[in-house]
Design an enzyme around this catalytic site. Structure first.
Site, PDB file in Angstrom:
ATOM      1  N   LEU A 108       0.817  -1.213   0.000  1.00 22.35           N
ATOM      2  CA  LEU A 108       0.000   0.000   0.000  1.00 22.35           C
ATOM      3  C   LEU A 108       0.853   1.267   0.000  1.00 22.35           C
ATOM      4  O   LEU A 108       0.650   2.177  -0.798  1.00 22.35           O
ATOM      5  CB  LEU A 108      -0.871  -0.034   1.261  1.00 22.35           C
ATOM      6  CG  LEU A 108      -1.885   1.073   1.421  1.00 22.35           C
ATOM      7  CD1 LEU A 108      -2.967   0.914   0.364  1.00 22.35           C
ATOM      8  CD2 LEU A 108      -2.504   1.038   2.816  1.00 22.35           C
ATOM      9  N   LYS A 109       1.842   1.279   0.870  1.00 17.11           N
ATOM     10  CA  LYS A 109       2.668   2.468   1.066  1.00 17.11           C
ATOM     11  C   LYS A 109       3.408   2.883  -0.212  1.00 17.11           C
ATOM     12  O   LYS A 109       3.592   4.064  -0.478  1.00 17.11           O
ATOM     13  CB  LYS A 109       3.669   2.185   2.187  1.00 17.11           C
ATOM     14  CG  LYS A 109       4.353   3.399   2.739  1.00 17.11           C
ATOM     15  CD  LYS A 109       5.053   3.020   4.047  1.00 17.11           C
ATOM     16  CE  LYS A 109       6.273   3.891   4.247  1.00 17.11           C
ATOM     17  NZ  LYS A 109       7.268   3.258   5.113  1.00 17.11           N
TER      18      LYS A 109
END
Ligand code: B12
Lengths: 519, 263
Positions: free
Chosen positions: B135-136
C-alpha cells in the site's frame, strides 16, 4: 561527559529501568532452554573442531548424534564427558570417533556424575585458558603497537574469496583503517552449521570460518608489526550459528564482532526464541574474551523511515544494551549502533542527524558508540554518495562517535572494489583531521532545533519502552515495532533446534544458560 | 534558443566534455601492478591500445598496497554511434497514473488483475518488492495493493522459487513479480533462470506474465533470461502496473493489426 543536550536525567533513568526489565523478561522466557547451536558451541569449547569423512563439521556430527539418541536435554557435554570417562579419550577424539561412525554414545554405560563433570570442567578450562591467552596477547599487542585516535574507522571487505579479502584489508590498513570486518556470505545466516576451512566462493561476502579468521588475523598482525600500528579484525555473530562464531572469534583473536540481539529475527526471519537463546550465549562468549560487540540499529532505518523510526532506534539501543549487560558484556565492549540514513532531499536533514547522533552519544557515555554511513538512499550516482559521506564524516567526528563504519562511494551499486574503500578512507581521514576538535567547540542552542529534536526522540523512545515492558518484547516484535518488520513467536527458521533442558543438564558455559527453576 | 546538442547529428554521437565531439571520457580502475612507471605505462597502453581511446592522460595514480595501483584517467573516444541504426530497445508501454491504470483495466479487462511477488532464493532484500506491491508504495506513489483493479500478494523475502510458484497457481496469478538485489558473482542469474525453468516445466509459461526487478536488473537482461520485462532503480509502482495491464490487454484481446500494436 557533560550533556550538551540537557537531557532529562530522570527520563533516561526510566528508560534504563524499563529496558532492564525487558531484558529480564527475555531471560525468564528463555530460561531452561537450549539450542543445537548452543550445544555445538559447548562442543567447540571442549576442543571439538574439524569435519567428519562426509565433510560435516564435527560439532554438528556430535550434536546430531546426541539428538538422535534423544539425549540433548542432558546437554551434549554430559554425553561427551561420559564418553571421555569411559574411553579415556579427549572430547575432540570422542567427536571424531562419533563422526567416523566408530563410536555410539548411546552404547556406553553411564559413569558417576562426578568424574563426568570433572572431565568436562578440565576440557573446558583448557579451551578457556587458550582463549584467555589469545585475548591477553591481543591486549599486549594493542598496547605495544598502539592505535590511532578515535573515531576508529571500521571497514568491510566482502569479495567472497578470503585471499582477495586479505589484499583488500591490507589496502585499507595502508589507507589508515583501524578495524577490518569480513562480512559473511549471503545465506550463511541460514546455515545451521559453520563451514570448515579457507573459502574462496561467497556471494556478497565471505564465509565466516575459523580458518578464514586465522588467515585474516595473521595478515593483519604481520602488517601491524611491520607498520607499528595495531589493526583490529571483526566478523559477524549472526544467524543460526551466533554462539559458535563467537567461540571461533575468541579462538582466533578477533577484536570486534557484530552481535545484535534482534537482527537475525528481523532481517533473516530466524525464530525469535531460538535467536534469544543463541544471542545470550554468543554475547556471553564475546564478553568474556574482550571482544567489542556492535549492535545493528542502523538496519531499522533502511526498512523504515529514518525520521519516523528514530525513537525505535533509541528504544532498541537500550534493549540491546541491557540484553548484552545481562550476559556479562561490560559497557566498554558494547558498541551501540546508530546511523546517518535520512533522505538527502530532506530539508535540515543534517540537523536531525546531528540530534540523533548526539543523543546516542550522550545516552551511552561509557559505550564506544558506532556510527553507520548513509546506505539506503545511495544509488548509482557514486559522486553524490561521496558527498553524502562527507557530511556523515562530519557528524561522526562532531558527535564523538568512537567507531565509524566508513562510507563508500559505490554503496548503492556493489560490494566495494579495492579502490572504493580507499576513496572512502580518504574522505574520512580528511574530515576527521580537518574537524578533529570540532566537538569541543560546539554547544547547542538550548531551545534550538537539535536540542528539541533530541528531547522529542527520547520522550517517544521512553513511551515505546514503557509499552514494551507492558506487552513484552515478543509481542512488540509482532507489532512491527522495529524496522516496520513483524515477526511471530512461533514463526521463522531454527525453531526446531530449541529444546527444554533436563534437571541433570550439563553445560560448562556457567551462567550463560540458566538452569531451570529448582535445580 | 538552440543548444549545441541540438545541432549535433544523431548519426554520429560521441561523448561530450566541453566541445561538441571532443569525445571525452573519464575512467578509473586499479591494476594489480606495483605503483611506478611500469604501472603507469600499463594503464596508458591498456586504454590507448586495447580500449581504443586516444590521448589517455593519467590525472591521478595511487599505490593501494604492494601489488596494486589505482588510476583516474581521461581520454578521448574517437568512435561514434549512429542512433538511427540502433534497434528499439524498450517495448513501448504507455505511461499511466494509478487512476489511469485502474480505468484501463476496468475498460479493457473488466476483471481484477492478480499479481504475486517475492524476493526469491536467499535474498533478504524486501524494500524493493515492498515498494512496488505494498500500500505504502514508493516515493509517495501507492503500490499495487492500493489499486482498485489489482489483487496483490506479497510473500516477502527469502522465498524459494517453488514456494512462490505454488502460491501463484493457488491464487491464479496473472503475473509473478520477482525481486533480486544480491547480484555478486551472478547469484541472481541462477535464481531468475530457475524460476523460468520451473514455470516452463509446468507448461504455464504462456499463462503467466513474468516480471523481475532490482537495482541491477535491466529490461534487456530480463528478456534474455526469459522474463517478459525487467525494471530497475527509479521504477514506480504505476510503471509496473501500466506494463502488466497493457500487456494482458494485448494478450487477451490482441489488436487487429498485430504487427503494429497500438495501446
Ligand atoms: C537495505 C539494504 C539491506 C537490508 C535489507 C532489509 C530488507 N528487508 O530489505 C539488510 C541490512 C538486511 C541488507 C542485507 C544484505 N545486503 Co544489502 N543493502 C541494502 C541497501 C542499503 C538498500 C537497498 C534498498 O532497500 N533500496 C531501496 C529500494 C526501494 O530500492 P531497490 O531495491 O532498488 O528497488 C527499486 C527498483 O530496483 C525496483 N525493484 C526492485 N525489486 C523489484 C521487483 C519488481 C518485480 C519490480 C517490477 C521492480 C523492482 O523498484 C524499486 C523502487 O524503485 C543496499 C545499498 C543500496 N543503496 O542499494 C544494500 C545492498 C543491496 N546490499 C548488499 C549486500 C551485499 C547485502 C548482504 C548480502 C550483505 C551480507 N553479506 O550479509 C545482505 C543480504 C543477505 C541476504 N541473504 O540477502 C549489496 C548488494 C551488492 C550486490 N550487487 O550484490 C548492496 C548494494 C550494498 C553494497 N554496496 O554492498 N541489505
Amino acid at each position: 561527559m557533560r550533556s550538551k543536550l540537557a537531557l532529562d536525567a530522570g527520563l533516561v533513568r526510566s528508560c534504563r529501568a524499563a529496558a532492564a526489565r525487558v531484558a529480564a523478561q527475555v531471560a525468564e522466557a528463555t530460561a531452561g532452554r537450549s539450542s543445537v547451536a548452543v550445544e555445538r558451541t559447548v562442543a567447540r569449547m571442549l576442543g571439538v573442531d574439524g569435519v567428519d569423512p562426509h565433510d560435516v563439521p564435527l560439532p554438528n556430527a556430535l550434536v546430531d548424534h546426541v539428538a538422535e539418541l534423544d539425549g540433548l536435554p542432558r546437554g551434549v557435554a554430559a554425553w561427551v564427558g561420559n564418553a571421555m570417562v569411559a574411553t579415556e579419550r579427549t572430547a575432540a577424539e570422542v567427536a571424531a570417533a562419533v563422526g567416523a561412525g566408530e563410536l555410539s554414545l548411546g552404547e556406553l554405560p553411564w559413569a558417576e556424575r562426578e568424574p563426568i563433570e570433572r572431565a568436562i570442567a578440565d576440557a573446558h578450562a583448557a579451551t578457556i585458558a587458550a582463549m584467555r591467552a589469545r585475548c591477553a596477547e591481543r591486549d599486549a599487542l594493542r598496547e605495544r603497537l598502539g592505535e590511532q585516535a578515535r573515531p576508529h574507522r571500521y571497514v568491510l571487505t566482502a569479495t567472497g574469496n578470503v585471499y582477495e579479502d586479505r589484499d583488500h584489508a591490507l589496502a585499507v590498513a595502508e589507507a589508515g583503517g583501524d578495524i577490518i570486518a569480513v562480512i559473511r556470505s549471503t545465506a550463511q545466516s541460514l546455515l545451521d552449521f559453520v563451514p570448515f576451512g579457507p573459502t574462496t566462493e561467497g556471494y556478497g561476502g565471505t564465509f565466516a570460518t575459523q580458518a578464514n579468521f586465522r588467515i585474516m588475523r595473521e595478515a593483519l598482525d604481520e602488517w601491524s608489526r611491520a607498520n607499528g600500528r595495531y589493526v583490529r579484525l571483526s566478523s559477524f555473530c549472526s544467524g543460526l550459528c551466533m554462539p559458535e562464531i563467537a567461540a571461533m572469534g575468541a579462538a582466533e583473536g578477533l577484536d570486534n564482532m557484530v552481535n545484535d540481539a534482534l537482527y537475525g529475527i528481523l532481517y533473516r526471519d530466524l525464530n525469535i526464541q531460538r535467536t534469544m537463546i543463541d544471542q545470550r550465549v554468543s554475547r556471553a562468549v564475546n564478553g568474556r574474551f574482550g571482544i567489542v560487540i556492535n549492535t545493528g540499529e542502523d538496519n531499522y532505518l533502511r526498512t523504515a523511515d529514518a525520521i519516523d523510526a528514530a525513537p525505535s532506534v533509541v528504544a532498541s539501543q537500550f534493549i540491546n544494551y541491557f540484553l548484552a549487560r545481562d550476559c556479562g558484556v561490560p559497557d566498554a565492549q558494547i558498541a551501540i549502533g546508530n546511523s546517518f540514513e535520512i533522505a538527502p532531499s530532506v530539508e535540515n536533514g543534517l540537523l536531525y542527524e546531528w540530534a540523533h547522533a548526539q543523543l546516542t552519544r550522550e545516552l551511552f557515555p561509557e559505550c564506544p558508540v558506532k556510527y553507520m554511513p548513509p546506505t539506503k538512499h545511495m544509488d548509482g550516482n557514486l559522486f553524490m554518495t561521496h558527498a553524502c559521506d562527507t557530511l556523515f564524516n562530519l557528524i561522526t567526528v562532531a558527535t564523538d562517535q568512537e567507531i565509524q563504519t566508513i562510507g563508500i562511494p559505490t554503496e548503492g551499486i556493489f560490494t566495494p572494489h579495492i579502490h572504493d574503500r580507499v576513496l572512502g578512507m580518504e574522505c574520512s581521514n580528511y574530515v576527521f583531521t580537518a574537524a578533529r576538535s570540532l566537538a569541543d567547540e560546539i554547544e547547542f542552542k538550548p531551545d534550538g532545533f537539535i536540542v528539541r529534536r533530541a528531547h522529542e526522540v527520547l520522550r517517544e523512545a521512553h513511551a515505546m519502552l514503557e509499552e514494551i515492558v507492558e506487552i513484552g518484547l515478543f509481542a512488540a516484535l509482532e507489532r512491527a515495532t522495529f524496522g516496520d518488520v513483524s515477526r511471530t513467536l512461533e514463526g521463522g527458521r531454527g525453531a526446531d533446534g530449541i529444546f527444554d533442558v533436563a534437571s541433570d543438564y550439563l553445560n560448562p558455559l556457567a551462567g550463560a544458560v540458566e538452569a531451570p527453576a529448582g535445580v | 534558443m538552440s543548444s549545441v546538442a541540438q545541432r549535433a547529428s544523431l548519426d554520429a554521437v560521441r561523448p561530450y566534455g566541453d566541445h561538441l565531439d571532443d569525445g571525452l571520457v573519464q575512467l578509473s580502475f586499479t591494476l594489480p601492478v606495483d605503483h611506478g612507471p611500469l604501472a603507469r605505462e600499463a594503464a596508458l597502453a591498456l586504454v590507448r591500445d586495447k580500449m581504443g581511446l586516444i590521448k589517455p592522460e593519467i590525472v591521478h595514480a595511487k599505490p593501494l598496497t604492494p601489488g596494486y595501483t589505482y588510476f583516474v584517467l581521461f581520454a578521448q573516444c574517437q568512435h561514434a554511434v549512429d542512433c538511427d541504426r540502433l534497434a528499439a530497445v524498450r517495448t513501448a508501454t504507455r505511461a499511466m497514473s494509478e487512476e489511469e491504470v485502474d480505468a484501463f483495466v476496468a475498460e479493457r479487462l473488466g476483471r481484477p488483475i492478480v499479481v504475486i511477488g517475492a524476493s526469491t532464493g536467499t535474498d533478504t532484500h524486501s524494500v524493493g518488492i515492498d515498494s512496488i506491491l505494498n500500500l505504502k508504495g514508493f516515493d509517495g506513489r501507492h503500490g499495487l495493493e492500493a489499486y482498485h483493479w489489482f489483487r496483490a500478494h506479497n510473500l516477502g523475502s527469502q522465498v524459494p522459487n517453488t514456494a512462490l510458484l505454488a502460491k501463484a497457481f493457488d491464487v491464479e496469478a496473472d503475473a509473478i513479480l520477482v525481486s533480486q538485489t544480491v547480484t555478486q558473482q551472478g547469484l541472481h542469474l541462477h535464481n531468475l533462470t530457475e524460476l523460468v525453468e520451473l514455470v516452463e516445466a509446468e507448461g504455464k509459461r504462456r499463462d503467466l506474465l513474468l516480471v523481475c526487478g532490482g537495482p541491477r536488473i535491466t529490461d534487456e537482461l530480463a528478456k534474455e533470461l526469459g522474463f517478459d520485462a525487467g525494471f530497475s532503480k527509479g521504477t514506480y509502482p504505476n510503471d509496473v502496473a501500466a506494463f502488466i495491464a497493457q500487456e494482458l490487454a494485448a494478450r487477451e484481446r490482441p489488436p487487429v493489426d498485430a504487427a503494429a500494436p497500438e495501446l
